[in-house]
Write a protein that holds these residues in place. Structure first.
Motif: not given
Length: 65
Positions: A11-13, A34-37, A50-55
């Motif tokens: 996220v955020g390019n 996706v669910n891990t750091y 980064f948090d995997g949710r930002n992928i």
């Protein structure tokens, strides 16, 4: 062991590349969670976390010798 390049598009390019060694493509895919750091450093001693949710997108490519 085979080498794979994983490119995380966040996220955020923001783009982060990572080289991993794995026996199979399926094992290399385990580095994308996706669910891990995520936290790791590259060969240049640059540290990423980064948090995997930002992928947004992740790509895997096998590196040939």
């Amino acid at each position: 062991m085979r080498k794979f390049e994983i490119t995380y598009h966040l996220v955020g390019n923001i783009t982060v590349e990572r080289i991993v060694e794995a026996e199979t493509f399926k094992k290399a895919k385990e580095y994308i969670q996706v669910n891990t750091y995520h936290s790791f450093s590259d060969d240049n001693k640059v540290y990423y976390e980064f948090d995997g949710r930002n992928i947004v997108l992740a790509t895997i490519q096998e590196l040939k010798a």
